[in-house]
Design a protein around this motif. Structure first.
Motif, mmCIF file in Angstrom:
data_model
loop_
_atom_site.group_PDB
_atom_site.id
_atom_site.type_symbol
_atom_site.label_atom_id
_atom_site.label_comp_id
_atom_site.label_asym_id
_atom_site.label_seq_id
_atom_site.Cartn_x
_atom_site.Cartn_y
_atom_site.Cartn_z
ATOM 1 N N LEU A 150 32.030 42.131 18.101
ATOM 2 C CA LEU A 150 33.299 42.553 18.679
ATOM 3 C C LEU A 150 34.412 41.814 17.967
ATOM 4 C CD1 LEU A 150 34.395 44.319 21.027
ATOM 5 C CD2 LEU A 150 34.479 42.226 22.381
ATOM 6 N N GLY A 151 35.352 42.571 17.433
ATOM 7 C CA GLY A 151 36.467 41.976 16.716
ATOM 8 C C GLY A 151 37.740 42.750 16.955
ATOM 9 N N PRO A 152 38.771 42.452 16.183
ATOM 10 C CA PRO A 152 40.088 43.042 16.408
ATOM 11 C C PRO A 152 40.108 44.570 16.379
ATOM 12 C CG PRO A 152 40.211 41.290 14.774
ATOM 13 C CD PRO A 152 38.766 41.504 15.068
ATOM 14 N N GLY A 153 39.364 45.182 15.476
ATOM 15 C CA GLY A 153 39.387 46.634 15.373
ATOM 16 C C GLY A 153 38.777 47.322 16.579
ATOM 17 N N LYS A 154 37.615 46.856 16.994
ATOM 18 C CA LYS A 154 36.958 47.464 18.152
ATOM 19 C C LYS A 154 37.756 47.211 19.425
ATOM 20 C CE LYS A 154 32.269 47.458 16.335
ATOM 21 N NZ LYS A 154 30.949 46.808 16.408
ATOM 22 N N GLY A 202 37.360 63.869 27.294
ATOM 23 C CA GLY A 202 38.154 62.669 27.491
ATOM 24 C C GLY A 202 37.265 61.449 27.401
ATOM 25 N N ALA A 203 37.880 60.314 27.490
ATOM 26 C CA ALA A 203 37.151 59.058 27.452
ATOM 27 C C ALA A 203 37.933 58.022 28.239
ATOM 28 C CB ALA A 203 36.958 58.593 26.012
ATOM 29 N N SER A 204 37.212 57.099 28.801
ATOM 30 C CA SER A 204 37.848 55.999 29.528
ATOM 31 C C SER A 204 36.950 54.781 29.426
ATOM 32 C CB SER A 204 38.064 56.372 30.995
ATOM 33 O OG SER A 204 36.819 56.655 31.618
ATOM 34 N N LEU A 205 37.530 53.632 29.678
ATOM 35 C CA LEU A 205 36.727 52.419 29.682
ATOM 36 C C LEU A 205 35.959 52.336 30.989
ATOM 37 C CD1 LEU A 205 39.084 49.669 28.211
ATOM 38 C CD2 LEU A 205 37.634 51.321 27.032
ATOM 39 N N THR A 206 34.727 51.906 30.888
ATOM 40 C CA THR A 206 33.940 51.627 32.081
ATOM 41 C C THR A 206 34.421 50.292 32.647
ATOM 42 O OG1 THR A 206 32.270 50.418 30.835
ATOM 43 C CG2 THR A 206 31.930 52.811 31.089
ATOM 44 N N PRO A 207 34.003 49.943 33.857
ATOM 45 C CA PRO A 207 34.350 48.605 34.364
ATOM 46 C C PRO A 207 33.888 47.501 33.404
ATOM 47 C CG PRO A 207 33.563 49.971 36.160
ATOM 48 C CD PRO A 207 33.343 50.766 34.891
ATOM 49 N N GLU A 208 32.726 47.697 32.765
ATOM 50 C CA GLU A 208 32.238 46.720 31.796
ATOM 51 C C GLU A 208 33.157 46.665 30.580
ATOM 52 O OE1 GLU A 208 30.410 49.112 33.240
ATOM 53 O OE2 GLU A 208 28.840 48.028 34.316
ATOM 54 N N GLY A 209 33.630 47.819 30.127
ATOM 55 C CA GLY A 209 34.555 47.880 29.004
ATOM 56 C C GLY A 209 35.853 47.162 29.315
ATOM 57 N N GLU A 210 36.365 47.376 30.513
ATOM 58 C CA GLU A 210 37.594 46.694 30.925
ATOM 59 C C GLU A 210 37.374 45.185 30.981
ATOM 60 O OE1 GLU A 210 38.765 48.520 34.608
ATOM 61 O OE2 GLU A 210 39.299 50.405 33.609
ATOM 62 N N ALA A 211 36.204 44.766 31.475
ATOM 63 C CA ALA A 211 35.898 43.329 31.575
ATOM 64 C C ALA A 211 35.765 42.689 30.195
ATOM 65 C CB ALA A 211 34.620 43.119 32.387
ATOM 66 N N VAL A 212 35.091 43.371 29.269
ATOM 67 C CA VAL A 212 34.928 42.849 27.906
ATOM 68 C C VAL A 212 36.290 42.731 27.224
ATOM 69 C CG1 VAL A 212 34.056 43.443 25.599
ATOM 70 C CG2 VAL A 212 32.525 43.532 27.579
ATOM 71 N N ALA A 215 39.311 42.458 28.612
ATOM 72 C CA ALA A 215 40.108 41.389 29.228
ATOM 73 C C ALA A 215 39.593 40.010 28.819
ATOM 74 C CB ALA A 215 40.094 41.541 30.750
ATOM 75 N N ALA A 216 38.272 39.846 28.786
ATOM 76 C CA ALA A 216 37.697 38.548 28.411
ATOM 77 C C ALA A 216 38.020 38.202 26.963
ATOM 78 C CB ALA A 216 36.180 38.558 28.633
ATOM 79 N N TYR A 217 37.954 39.185 26.077
ATOM 80 C CA TYR A 217 38.275 38.955 24.664
ATOM 81 C C TYR A 217 39.731 38.508 24.524
ATOM 82 C CZ TYR A 217 38.833 39.799 19.662
ATOM 83 O OH TYR A 217 39.097 39.660 18.316
ATOM 84 N N ARG A 218 40.651 39.195 25.196
ATOM 85 C CA ARG A 218 42.072 38.829 25.098
ATOM 86 C C ARG A 218 42.325 37.446 25.697
ATOM 87 N NH1 ARG A 218 43.582 41.305 20.826
ATOM 88 N NH2 ARG A 218 43.978 43.527 21.019
ATOM 89 N N ARG A 219 41.635 37.092 26.790
ATOM 90 C CA ARG A 219 41.776 35.738 27.353
ATOM 91 C C ARG A 219 41.242 34.694 26.379
ATOM 92 N NH1 ARG A 219 39.664 38.189 31.968
ATOM 93 N NH2 ARG A 219 37.685 37.071 31.672
#
Length: 113
Positions: free
Chosen positions: A17-21, A75-85, A87-91
């Motif tokens: 997981l990096g900046p592009g993803k 369409g596409a959306s982030l799953t709760p896991e996607g949102e958590a990953v 947010a954690a990466y940005r923190r």
């Protein structure tokens, strides 16, 4: 004044997981579409789709939920896991920036004008 950026890439046994993803995840969250997210990043749909598949396969649970096209379109959306990953990466980025601020400033002071 130049902006100093800190870019992180996390390598795990089965995922990276990096900046592009991370930006792709943000764009999917904003646009609700893998193709629109790819366009926003000047990336082909095929490349965006490939990165989403890579992320979904690399984590225990998918990070992106995809809906096939149809009368109302896909369409596409982030799953709760996607949102958590995301947010954690940005923190983690913010913590690294704060913890390394003195070293970043020192290195920056040595960069040529």
């Amino acid at each position: 004044m130049e902006l100093t950026r800190l870019m992180m890439r996390l390598y795990f046994d089965k995922a990276m997981l990096g900046p592009g993803k991370v930006r792709l995840l943000e764009e999917i969250a904003e646009h609700g579409s893998i193709s629109a997210a790819g366009r926003a990043m000047k990336m082909s749909y095929k490349r965006a789709w490939s990165l989403v598949e890579e992320m979904n396969a690399g984590f225990k649970s998918p990070l992106v939920d995809r809906a096939r096209g149809g009368a109302k379109g896909g369409g596409a959306s982030l799953t709760p896991e996607g949102e958590a990953v995301l947010a954690a990466y940005r923190r983690l980025e913010e913590k690294a920036r704060e913890a390394g601020s003195e070293e970043i400033a020192l290195i920056g002071s040595m960069v040529a004008d």
